[in-house]
Design a protein around this motif. Structure first.
Motif, PDB file in Angstrom:
ATOM      1  N   HIS A  85      -1.030  -0.940   1.345  1.00  0.00           N
ATOM      2  CA  HIS A  85      -1.110  -2.469   1.434  1.00  0.00           C
ATOM      3  C   HIS A  85      -0.078  -2.951   0.779  1.00  0.00           C
ATOM      4  O   HIS A  85       0.293  -2.584  -0.537  1.00  0.00           O
ATOM      5  CB  HIS A  85      -2.722  -2.900   1.019  1.00  0.00           C
ATOM      6  N   GLU A 106      -3.134   4.920  -0.025  1.00  0.00           N
ATOM      7  CA  GLU A 106      -3.929   5.838   0.010  1.00  0.00           C
ATOM      8  C   GLU A 106      -3.741   6.935   1.151  1.00  0.00           C
ATOM      9  O   GLU A 106      -3.117   6.644   2.139  1.00  0.00           O
ATOM     10  CB  GLU A 106      -5.522   5.420   0.199  1.00  0.00           C
ATOM     11  N   ASP A 150       2.782  -4.422  -6.514  1.00  0.00           N
ATOM     12  CA  ASP A 150       1.602  -4.779  -6.383  1.00  0.00           C
ATOM     13  C   ASP A 150       0.940  -4.010  -5.243  1.00  0.00           C
ATOM     14  O   ASP A 150      -0.126  -4.133  -4.889  1.00  0.00           O
ATOM     15  CB  ASP A 150       1.298  -6.227  -6.302  1.00  0.00           C
ATOM     16  N   GLU A 151       1.795  -3.013  -4.567  1.00  0.00           N
ATOM     17  CA  GLU A 151       1.038  -2.296  -3.520  1.00  0.00           C
ATOM     18  C   GLU A 151       0.094  -1.299  -3.903  1.00  0.00           C
ATOM     19  O   GLU A 151       0.030  -0.745  -5.040  1.00  0.00           O
ATOM     20  CB  GLU A 151       2.378  -1.414  -2.857  1.00  0.00           C
ATOM     21  N   ARG A 152      -0.713  -1.121  -2.896  1.00  0.00           N
ATOM     22  CA  ARG A 152      -1.940  -0.139  -3.008  1.00  0.00           C
ATOM     23  C   ARG A 152      -1.729   0.798  -1.910  1.00  0.00           C
ATOM     24  O   ARG A 152      -1.206   0.514  -0.743  1.00  0.00           O
ATOM     25  CB  ARG A 152      -3.104  -0.836  -2.858  1.00  0.00           C
TER      26      ARG A 152
END
Length: 174
Positions: free
Chosen positions: A134, A125, A121-123
């Motif tokens: 995150h 950039e 579920d990590e995001r």
């Protein structure tokens, strides 16, 4: 003199790279760095020094290698660069303890995130010389691997904010 933060890689994490913070402050003083202060025991130190980022990093890496008997990775940012990392956080509405900046020596390649593995579920950039991540379920539970981040060192955004505050105090002469 310029205010800097040095972020040491793999120090006092998981029982490896033992380095007392009073030793780190003493190394900084011996190198001619002024007003060295550490934050938590994971290798964060702010100080003022003459010289550019590369010179400061080189001096600190030399002293750390002599102390540890092996190379210790050091990433250095000045106060303006650290403030920019905090301000560029692409996940400002997420808790600071669940968002990290992985500090890198060089800018990441534009395709650096394409090789990420074990994504749940990590995001994430890209930043200027950082990769922001995150971790909704927490960093400790994540199995995420980003090859481009392996030579970097991560700090959660709460720590980054505290380091920026310490740099601001140093700049004010507090």
């Amino acid at each position: 003199m310029t205010s800097y933060v040095a972020l040491l890689r793999a120090v006092n994490v998981g029982g490896t790279g033992k380095l007392p913070m009073d030793e780190l402050r003493a190394m900084c003083a011996d190198a001619g760095f002024a007003d060295a202060r550490t934050y938590i025991a994971s290798g964060n130190v702010v100080f003022s020094a003459d010289g550019d980022e590369d010179a400061v990093r080189s001096v600190l890496e030399e002293r750390l290698a002599a102390y540890a008997g092996a190379p210790v990775g050091v990433l250095v940012r000045d106060a303006q660069q650290m403030r920019a990392v905090l301000e560029a956080n692409p996940f400002p509405d997420e808790p600071g303890n669940r968002t990290a900046a992985v500090f890198l020596a060089e800018p990441p390649a534009v395709d650096a995130l394409e090789e990420a593995r074990h994504v749940d579920d990590e995001r994430f950039e890209l930043g200027t010389r950082e990769i922001y991540v995150h971790y909704p379920s927490g960093m400790g539970r994540s199995r995420l691997r980003i090859p481009a981040a392996e030579r970097g060192t991560a700090r959660n955004l709460n720590t980054v904010a505290q380091l920026v505050a310490m740099l601001d105090e140093l700049d004010r002469g507090a």
